[in-house]
Write an enzyme that holds these catalytic residues in place. Structure first.
Site, PDB file in Angstrom:
ATOM      1  N   GLY B  18       0.810  -1.218   0.000  1.00 19.82           N
ATOM      2  CA  GLY B  18       0.000   0.000   0.000  1.00 19.82           C
ATOM      3  C   GLY B  18       0.840   1.262   0.000  1.00 19.82           C
ATOM      4  N   GLY B  20      -0.216   4.479   0.356  1.00 27.06           N
ATOM      5  CA  GLY B  20      -0.955   5.634   0.883  1.00 27.06           C
ATOM      6  C   GLY B  20      -0.063   6.460   1.801  1.00 27.06           C
ATOM      7  N   GLY B  22       0.564   6.200   5.005  1.00 24.35           N
ATOM      8  CA  GLY B  22       1.398   5.404   5.901  1.00 24.35           C
ATOM      9  C   GLY B  22       2.540   4.731   5.171  1.00 24.35           C
ATOM     10  CB  VAL B  86      -1.472  -8.332  -2.023  1.00 24.25           C
ATOM     11  CG1 VAL B  86      -1.278  -9.466  -1.016  1.00 24.25           C
ATOM     12  CG2 VAL B  86      -0.190  -7.524  -2.160  1.00 24.25           C
ATOM     13  CD  GLU B 177     -13.266  18.886   3.747  1.00 27.72           C
ATOM     14  OE1 GLU B 177     -12.885  17.881   3.113  1.00 27.72           O
ATOM     15  OE2 GLU B 177     -12.523  19.528   4.498  1.00 27.72           O
ATOM     16  CG  ASP B 308      -7.424   4.815   7.066  1.00 27.85           C
ATOM     17  OD1 ASP B 308      -6.886   5.602   7.871  1.00 27.85           O
ATOM     18  OD2 ASP B 308      -8.124   5.191   6.105  1.00 27.85           O
ATOM     19  CB  ALA B 325      -3.689  12.126   6.185  1.00 26.28           C
ATOM     20  CD  GLN B 326      -0.629  14.772  10.811  1.00 27.82           C
ATOM     21  OE1 GLN B 326       0.128  14.260  11.636  1.00 27.82           O
ATOM     22  NE2 GLN B 326      -0.155  15.406   9.744  1.00 27.82           N
TER      23      GLN B 326
END
Lengths: 438, 438
Positions: B18, B20, B22, B86, B177, B308, B325-326
């Site tokens: 992944g 992303g 992380g 995968v 948003e 996540d 994200a953080q």
């Protein structure tokens, strides 16, 4: 309300089929006149075709070279856009059949443009790539990137070379510009992106049937463009015609064959026809509609054609004007003036093409420009090419974004829009139906 | 050469699944260490999910919020990227099965992220829209535009209203948003683009199950965001749960129903699981992998999970860290340091989450920001929101292009990327297979 929910008007109705360079130029001319203008297009955007090759090669985002048609003519009360696919034109009753209903016209303008011409070769059509629309350009971008990802995985040198072998058929501006851009990617990006792959083995082949590339330009331009391409490492093949392609092997009319997983067909275009206007006598060899000096289709007073789809035979252009943006824009403007004259019962003015020259870019600092009075090549030509393309691009935001990208790509020797957003190979093999939403 | 053509190395091999927030943060940490890093992703790009709603609403091009993974880690000799899906993880033999072959790992890091959670509701999954990936966001953009084109064509007021009725389920940042952006489009763009349509009748409904929107933020932020949304004309519905959707009618657990052609499901996410790690004891309610304070999956010393997909239970976060994200970025960095310690035989440092606050934007000059020590809303918050998002966006070119777009959209009250490049409705009805190439 009539069909398609377009209100009745006391003004005559001009229906334009196609929102390309010609259709948009015409609609703009008519937008403030006493005419109701209905523009039909199967896409809701105008697409700046001369820069499609930069989308295919990751230099520009597709959205930067497209522009919403509604926005071009925002604020004009007599303008109506409909997202529609035209099925048939009935000139006897002056009606157009579309997928969203029928519509009546007082004046009809066909501005449907052109599409890739495979000259009847079904194998090449099935296995080769075209580059005339935004989705096609994105497919090509995906395929190029997928091929390199796949080349990494194989130990079979033969297969790996075929995955890194590109055959571009057609030495016109599209073929030349694409070949140049691929050569720059090979040099500047591939070694960094694929350090564990010998990307020097990647081959870019430009195959031209005639004895020079850019045959519509001056001999000096052809010569110089070929020199530029060779400097970039492109193999330029002349006097060779590609005859067949099975997805692996490209055969030609000579003994030369290419083993390549990618063949881009840029060797011809033909006009996009319409049912109802497909009478043999109306059509040229490349499917264009024969028009007189007022763009009237032969024998039809209220039906016109402009741009790539129109063939106006003149002394200078016995096969019609070049199928490019400039003639389309000039024809759209001329027809706009003429329609107003026609509605006022005044005589129309015959179309006179002003050749503003032509140009092609090969790579950074490498372009060729033929103006009517000057010819030049190299760095200055390259700046002129960029300036002219920015000027004709529609939309202030698009111009700024394209400019920023060009500056960035120039300084960094980079092209960042290299994303496989829609996998092309997979989609065309196993998972056709599911991948679009994933 | 081992499988997947990744060379043997004397360094231990860390496989990351992944790319992303992380996965990228971890790979960057390890890029200069004595480790061979193999990153697998089914896409060749990193995708900045917090801005997907701007792609759906025509404010940004998809390419501006994505970044080639190869480019992020260009130039690091021990880094290998493979475009791979995968299939299964075999922890007993330390091997991973993928669509391009098997690979051995010394350390495995699962960073597969999350996907939309429909909580088993098949109708909503089939008829509603999700917005977790770039293709999904583009589909939503197409659908919104197609609905307005279609609304123009019908004389049935009921049908027309349904085409202009938007139901957004979920009052988290994504829902808020998106609702705000749609409201701005309704106000600023629709009247100009569709002058012959009464676009005031367009409705934007935000449906929240709980008693306030943005439940993860402060009450002040919730309150203010709701006020902002109401100023923009969004209908905020609280304490209502959407129970079903047949493509036309949205039913809820109350008497309220909505007749809407568009339902966006932003009401939940769940972790993306992997075969071989799907043991019931390892998984949380939302499919996350239970990890200890070193991100080790319970019972597996050399398999880690971050972002996540990981659930690290702490006193402050009894259900794991927020799926944002953080935490993913901080976890990636922490794990990078820990893997180096582990390889050196030193004790690892437990992960401590530093809450940097959270924020959401509703519209121009309208945002809410909760920092650990300050809370503010309005114009300044909006600038902070933009600055932070630009800061975390990967790539200099992306930042410049996004910035230019924001300035342009702000000055012009416009969003120009409103192109139907891939028709969504058609594709999902009649012409599923052909349209992608057209």
């Amino acid at each position: 309300m009539s069909s398609m929910n377009i209100p009745q008007s006391s003004y005559p109705r001009v229906v334009i089929i196609g929102g390309g360079f010609g259709g948009i130029a015409l609609a703009k001319k008519l937008s403030k006149k006493e005419a109701q203008v209905v523009l039909l297009d199967k896409h809701n955007y105008h697409n700046f075709q001369p820069l499609l090759y930069q989308v295919s090669t990751g230099g520009l985002e597709p959205d930067s070279i497209a522009y919403p048609i509604r926005k071009v003519l925002q604020g004009y009360p007599n303008f109506f856009f409909r997202l529609a696919q035209v099925k048939e034109v009935k000139t006897d009753t002056k009606r157009i059949k579309t997928n969203i209903g029928e519509i009546f016209y007082d004046y009809l303008v066909v501005a449907t443009g052109s599409e890739t011409n495979f000259f009847g070769n079904k194998n090449i059509k099935a296995k080769g790539m075209a580059m005339k629309t935004i989705p096609q350009s994105l497919n090509l971008r995906s395929l190029i990137l997928e091929n390199f990802e796949q080349a990494l995985l194989t130990d079979d040198l033969h297969e790996r070379d075929a995955l890194m072998n590109f055959v571009i058929v057609g030495g016109g501006p599209t073929g030349v510009e694409l070949a140049g851009a691929l050569a720059e990617i090979k040099k500047g990006i591939l070694p960094k992106d694929y350090p564990d792959l010998d990307t020097r083995r990647a081959q870019i082949n430009l195959v031209q049937g005639g004895d020079r590339i850019l045959p519509a330009m001056s001999e000096k331009a052809s010569e110089k463009a070929e020199k530029f391409l060779e400097e970039l490492g492109v193999n330029v093949w002349k006097n060779i015609r590609v005859t067949d392609y099975d997805g692996k092997k490209v055969t030609t009319n000579t003994k030369t064959i290419f083993e390549a997983e990618t063949l881009v067909w840029a060797a011809g275009v033909k006009a996009v026809g319409l049912k109802g206007l497909d009478v043999r006598e109306l059509l040229s060899r490349d499917n264009r509609l024969k028009v007189n000096e007022f763009h009237q289709i032969v024998g039809l007073e209220d039906v016109f054609a402009i741009g790539d789809v129109a063939q106006m035979v003149t002394e200078e252009f016995p096969h019609g004007h070049p199928m490019m943006a400039q003639p389309a824009i000039q024809q759209g403007r001329n027809l706009g003036d003429n329609l107003v004259l026609l509605m006022d019962g005044k005589p129309m003015k015959p179309f006179v093409y002003k050749d503003k020259g032509s140009m092609a870019t090969v790579g950074r600092n490498k372009a060729v420009v033929d103006l009517p009075k000057f010819r030049f090549q190299g760095v200055f030509a390259w700046f002129v090419w960029m300036f002219v393309h920015l000027y004709f691009l529609i939309g202030f935001r698009n111009r700024v974004v394209v400019f920023i990208n060009w500056v960035y790509n120039y300084i960094r020797f980079d092209r960042e829009a290299r994303l496989i957003i829609r996998p092309f190979k997979k989609q065309n093999k196993v998972e056709k139906n599911t991948l679009m939403q994933d």
